[in-house]
Motif scaffolding. Structure first.
Motif, PDB file in Angstrom:
ATOM      1  N   LYS A 235       0.836  -1.200   0.000  1.00  0.00           N
ATOM      2  CA  LYS A 235       0.000   0.000   0.000  1.00  0.00           C
ATOM      3  C   LYS A 235       0.875   1.255   0.000  1.00  0.00           C
ATOM      4  O   LYS A 235       1.957   1.275   0.573  1.00  0.00           O
ATOM      5  CB  LYS A 235      -0.905   0.034   1.226  1.00  0.00           C
ATOM      6  CG  LYS A 235      -1.862  -1.127   1.324  1.00  0.00           C
ATOM      7  CD  LYS A 235      -2.915  -1.055   0.256  1.00  0.00           C
ATOM      8  CE  LYS A 235      -3.895  -2.198   0.418  1.00  0.00           C
ATOM      9  NZ  LYS A 235      -4.806  -2.312  -0.673  1.00  0.00           N
ATOM     10  N   HIS A 236       0.394   2.303  -0.648  1.00  0.00           N
ATOM     11  CA  HIS A 236       1.081   3.587  -0.619  1.00  0.00           C
ATOM     12  C   HIS A 236       0.968   4.192   0.771  1.00  0.00           C
ATOM     13  O   HIS A 236       0.125   3.793   1.578  1.00  0.00           O
ATOM     14  CB  HIS A 236       0.480   4.540  -1.651  1.00  0.00           C
ATOM     15  CG  HIS A 236       0.719   4.109  -3.057  1.00  0.00           C
ATOM     16  ND1 HIS A 236       1.947   4.206  -3.659  1.00  0.00           N
ATOM     17  CD2 HIS A 236      -0.109   3.560  -3.976  1.00  0.00           C
ATOM     18  CE1 HIS A 236       1.867   3.742  -4.895  1.00  0.00           C
ATOM     19  NE2 HIS A 236       0.624   3.341  -5.109  1.00  0.00           N
ATOM     20  N   ASP A 237       1.798   5.175   1.049  1.00  0.00           N
ATOM     21  CA  ASP A 237       1.862   5.764   2.386  1.00  0.00           C
ATOM     22  C   ASP A 237       0.526   6.354   2.808  1.00  0.00           C
ATOM     23  O   ASP A 237       0.050   6.088   3.912  1.00  0.00           O
ATOM     24  CB  ASP A 237       2.955   6.839   2.422  1.00  0.00           C
ATOM     25  CG  ASP A 237       3.110   7.441   3.798  1.00  0.00           C
ATOM     26  OD1 ASP A 237       3.290   6.667   4.761  1.00  0.00           O
ATOM     27  OD2 ASP A 237       3.028   8.673   3.914  1.00  0.00           O
ATOM     28  N   LEU A 238      -0.096   7.143   1.954  1.00  0.00           N
ATOM     29  CA  LEU A 238      -1.357   7.790   2.324  1.00  0.00           C
ATOM     30  C   LEU A 238      -2.483   6.778   2.504  1.00  0.00           C
ATOM     31  O   LEU A 238      -3.312   6.914   3.402  1.00  0.00           O
ATOM     32  CB  LEU A 238      -1.749   8.833   1.278  1.00  0.00           C
ATOM     33  CG  LEU A 238      -2.884   9.757   1.648  1.00  0.00           C
ATOM     34  CD1 LEU A 238      -2.570  10.509   2.944  1.00  0.00           C
ATOM     35  CD2 LEU A 238      -3.172  10.745   0.548  1.00  0.00           C
ATOM     36  N   VAL A 239      -2.504   5.738   1.685  1.00  0.00           N
ATOM     37  CA  VAL A 239      -3.520   4.695   1.812  1.00  0.00           C
ATOM     38  C   VAL A 239      -3.339   3.965   3.144  1.00  0.00           C
ATOM     39  O   VAL A 239      -4.314   3.702   3.855  1.00  0.00           O
ATOM     40  CB  VAL A 239      -3.439   3.708   0.625  1.00  0.00           C
ATOM     41  CG1 VAL A 239      -4.371   2.524   0.819  1.00  0.00           C
ATOM     42  CG2 VAL A 239      -3.741   4.415  -0.674  1.00  0.00           C
ATOM     43  N   ALA A 240      -2.091   3.675   3.500  1.00  0.00           N
ATOM     44  CA  ALA A 240      -1.825   3.007   4.776  1.00  0.00           C
ATOM     45  C   ALA A 240      -2.167   3.931   5.951  1.00  0.00           C
ATOM     46  O   ALA A 240      -2.677   3.466   6.972  1.00  0.00           O
ATOM     47  CB  ALA A 240      -0.365   2.570   4.845  1.00  0.00           C
ATOM     48  N   LEU A 241      -1.918   5.235   5.817  1.00  0.00           N
ATOM     49  CA  LEU A 241      -2.267   6.177   6.877  1.00  0.00           C
ATOM     50  C   LEU A 241      -3.779   6.240   7.080  1.00  0.00           C
ATOM     51  O   LEU A 241      -4.259   6.292   8.216  1.00  0.00           O
ATOM     52  CB  LEU A 241      -1.739   7.573   6.548  1.00  0.00           C
ATOM     53  CG  LEU A 241      -0.281   7.846   6.850  1.00  0.00           C
ATOM     54  CD1 LEU A 241       0.108   9.228   6.356  1.00  0.00           C
ATOM     55  CD2 LEU A 241       0.008   7.718   8.325  1.00  0.00           C
ATOM     56  N   ILE A 242      -4.533   6.236   5.998  1.00  0.00           N
ATOM     57  CA  ILE A 242      -5.997   6.268   6.109  1.00  0.00           C
ATOM     58  C   ILE A 242      -6.508   4.984   6.748  1.00  0.00           C
ATOM     59  O   ILE A 242      -7.409   5.019   7.598  1.00  0.00           O
ATOM     60  CB  ILE A 242      -6.623   6.506   4.722  1.00  0.00           C
ATOM     61  CG1 ILE A 242      -6.304   7.913   4.253  1.00  0.00           C
ATOM     62  CG2 ILE A 242      -8.126   6.281   4.754  1.00  0.00           C
ATOM     63  CD1 ILE A 242      -6.619   8.169   2.812  1.00  0.00           C
ATOM     64  N   ALA A 243      -5.928   3.854   6.373  1.00  0.00           N
ATOM     65  CA  ALA A 243      -6.333   2.585   6.987  1.00  0.00           C
ATOM     66  C   ALA A 243      -6.017   2.589   8.486  1.00  0.00           C
ATOM     67  O   ALA A 243      -6.810   2.101   9.298  1.00  0.00           O
ATOM     68  CB  ALA A 243      -5.622   1.422   6.293  1.00  0.00           C
ATOM     69  N   CYS A 244      -4.874   3.154   8.860  1.00  0.00           N
ATOM     70  CA  CYS A 244      -4.513   3.242  10.281  1.00  0.00           C
ATOM     71  C   CYS A 244      -5.425   4.217  11.019  1.00  0.00           C
ATOM     72  O   CYS A 244      -5.765   3.981  12.185  1.00  0.00           O
ATOM     73  CB  CYS A 244      -3.060   3.658  10.436  1.00  0.00           C
ATOM     74  SG  CYS A 244      -1.910   2.354  10.019  1.00  0.00           S
ATOM     75  N   ALA A 245      -5.827   5.298  10.368  1.00  0.00           N
ATOM     76  CA  ALA A 245      -6.756   6.229  10.994  1.00  0.00           C
ATOM     77  C   ALA A 245      -8.111   5.555  11.225  1.00  0.00           C
ATOM     78  O   ALA A 245      -8.750   5.771  12.260  1.00  0.00           O
ATOM     79  CB  ALA A 245      -6.920   7.477  10.137  1.00  0.00           C
ATOM     80  N   ASN A 246      -8.531   4.726  10.289  1.00  0.00           N
ATOM     81  CA  ASN A 246      -9.757   3.948  10.460  1.00  0.00           C
ATOM     82  C   ASN A 246      -9.616   3.012  11.660  1.00  0.00           C
ATOM     83  O   ASN A 246     -10.520   2.909  12.491  1.00  0.00           O
ATOM     84  CB  ASN A 246     -10.049   3.155   9.187  1.00  0.00           C
ATOM     85  CG  ASN A 246     -11.309   2.339   9.284  1.00  0.00           C
ATOM     86  OD1 ASN A 246     -12.209   2.640  10.048  1.00  0.00           O
ATOM     87  ND2 ASN A 246     -11.368   1.290   8.491  1.00  0.00           N
ATOM     88  N   HIS A 247      -8.473   2.346  11.756  1.00  0.00           N
ATOM     89  CA  HIS A 247      -8.195   1.451  12.886  1.00  0.00           C
ATOM     90  C   HIS A 247      -8.149   2.238  14.198  1.00  0.00           C
ATOM     91  O   HIS A 247      -8.631   1.755  15.228  1.00  0.00           O
ATOM     92  CB  HIS A 247      -6.860   0.756  12.646  1.00  0.00           C
ATOM     93  CG  HIS A 247      -6.921  -0.720  12.717  1.00  0.00           C
ATOM     94  ND1 HIS A 247      -7.874  -1.467  12.082  1.00  0.00           N
ATOM     95  CD2 HIS A 247      -6.129  -1.607  13.366  1.00  0.00           C
ATOM     96  CE1 HIS A 247      -7.655  -2.736  12.331  1.00  0.00           C
ATOM     97  NE2 HIS A 247      -6.603  -2.847  13.113  1.00  0.00           N
TER      98      HIS A 247
END
Length: 113
Positions: free
Chosen positions: A79-91
């Motif tokens: 995953k790209h950095d921003l996509v991973a950041l959004i997934a972590c924000a969801n978590h």
């Protein structure tokens, strides 16, 4: 964000922050998923900075969100950095709502990794 008890689910908190997914589909046309960005810009910025701060302090403080971020960056996900950041924000929102509902303090050893 105010009183977190007003959000019944983490999805409502995601919508308030503006990181819920926006999907467009018409017939055979399918547009890629993107975040809505209609929520509170300041809350979204604070959440992203919290995740980035957790990533910077990964050596000192154990955190399941950091583990999840690096899991998304490894194969087979890539995953790209921003996509991973959004997934972590969801978590993060899921974790926050759960901790508020159960009136608990975060403990790394109790989380599922």
């Amino acid at each position: 964000m105010g009183n977190l008890n007003r959000f019944k689910t983490y999805k409502k908190l995601n919508a308030f922050v503006g990181i819920d997914l926006n999907r467009y589909q018409s017939g055979q046309n399918k547009k890629g998923d993107s975040i809505n960005r209609r929520g509170n810009t300041n809350a979204r910025l604070v959440e992203f900075e919290m995740i980035r701060s957790m990533l910077r302090n990964k050596g000192r403080i154990k955190n399941h969100l950091v583990d999840y971020y690096y899991k998304l960056k490894k194969p087979p996900y890539y995953k790209h950095d921003l996509v991973a950041l959004i997934a972590c924000a969801n978590h993060l929102n899921r974790t926050i709502i759960n901790l508020v509902r159960t009136n608990q303090v975060y403990d790394y050893n109790k989380t599922s990794h």
